[in-house]
Design a protein around this motif. Structure first.
Motif: not given
Ligand code: ATP
Length: 214
Positions: A190-194
């Motif tokens: 959701a926060t765009g982390m890998s």
């Protein structure tokens, strides 16, 4: 030969599920373990991801490993997915003699005495509890509810004892500990982390294509 099941929402399936399942097959001396995704989990809010998509991701994640299988009976069953119903079904299918192992993490076991007909579970299967690192929601290795502790105490046994009888034992096992959960992965997505190395590449591609967990 015994039969082992690991239930869960698998929203999405991650390396904690996969590695634990792989190790359990060896530890219990089995050929395979069945992952059983729930359709409507009775003890938590409805997963945000459609049952069919959670199932698709499991199939992708296990496609190259014949030791891991998926059993989609809870997805085909109407209503809430009670584990006791699944265990009754499978016990009927495999007969009275073969060991049946129901595998769950220590976080799930902590809440076990809230499950539907929980005391009947060991009539059909052994319980194999995987020690799991504490997660954000609190340390689930803190004491068990008194009722569960009293019920489980006389059933504690070793793996070798379980292998000799069809059901009724409870054993706690330590596997390679992986501090990863679907909750954590959903929030990373959701926060765009890998999420590389936490999810199978095929599952990551599926999530991207379907734009899940954004
Ligand atoms: P969520 O964070 O959404 O609750 P989860 O990561 O706990 O998901 P589930 O699908 O609910 O995954 O878990 C299915 C089963 O796998 C449960 O018995 C759970 O305890 C176990 N499990 C999940 N993650 C791990 C892990 N990292 N190590 C060992 N067991 C795990």
């Amino acid at each position: 030969m015994g039969v082992a099941l690991m239930g869960g929402t698998f929203d999405p399936i991650h390396i904690g599920h996969l590695r634990s399942a792989e190790e359990i097959v060896s530890l219990l001396g089995l050929n395979s373990i069945r992952l059983v995704p729930s359709n409507i989990p009775p003890h938590r809010s409805l997963p945000g991801t459609a049952a069919t998509q959670r199932l698709d991701m499991i199939k992708l994640a296990i496609s190259s490993n014949e030791r891991l299988e998926v059993d989609d009976r809870e997805m085909r069953r109407e209503g809430r997915s009670y584990s006791i119903d699944t265990l009754c079904d499978i016990r009927f299918e495999i007969g009275k003699e073969r060991p049946l192992y129901f595998v769950l993490g220590s976080d799930a076991y902590q809440l076990f005495s809230e499950w539907h007909r929980w005391q009947e579970v060991t009539r059909y299967a052994h319980l194999v509890v995987i020690d799991r690192p504490p997660i954000a929601e609190g340390d689930h290795r803190a004491g068990l509810p008194k009722e569960l502790e009293i019920w489980s105490e006389p059933k504690q046994c070793e793996i070798e004892e379980m292998q000799r009888c069809p059901a009724g034992g409870i054993c706690h096992i330590e596997l390679t500990q992986m501090d990863v959960s679907s909750t954590k992965i959903r929030s990373m997505l959701a926060t765009g982390m890998s999420t590389r190395y936490l999810l199978s590449d095929s599952v990551r591609r599926y999530i991207d294509e379907k734009e899940l967990y954004r």
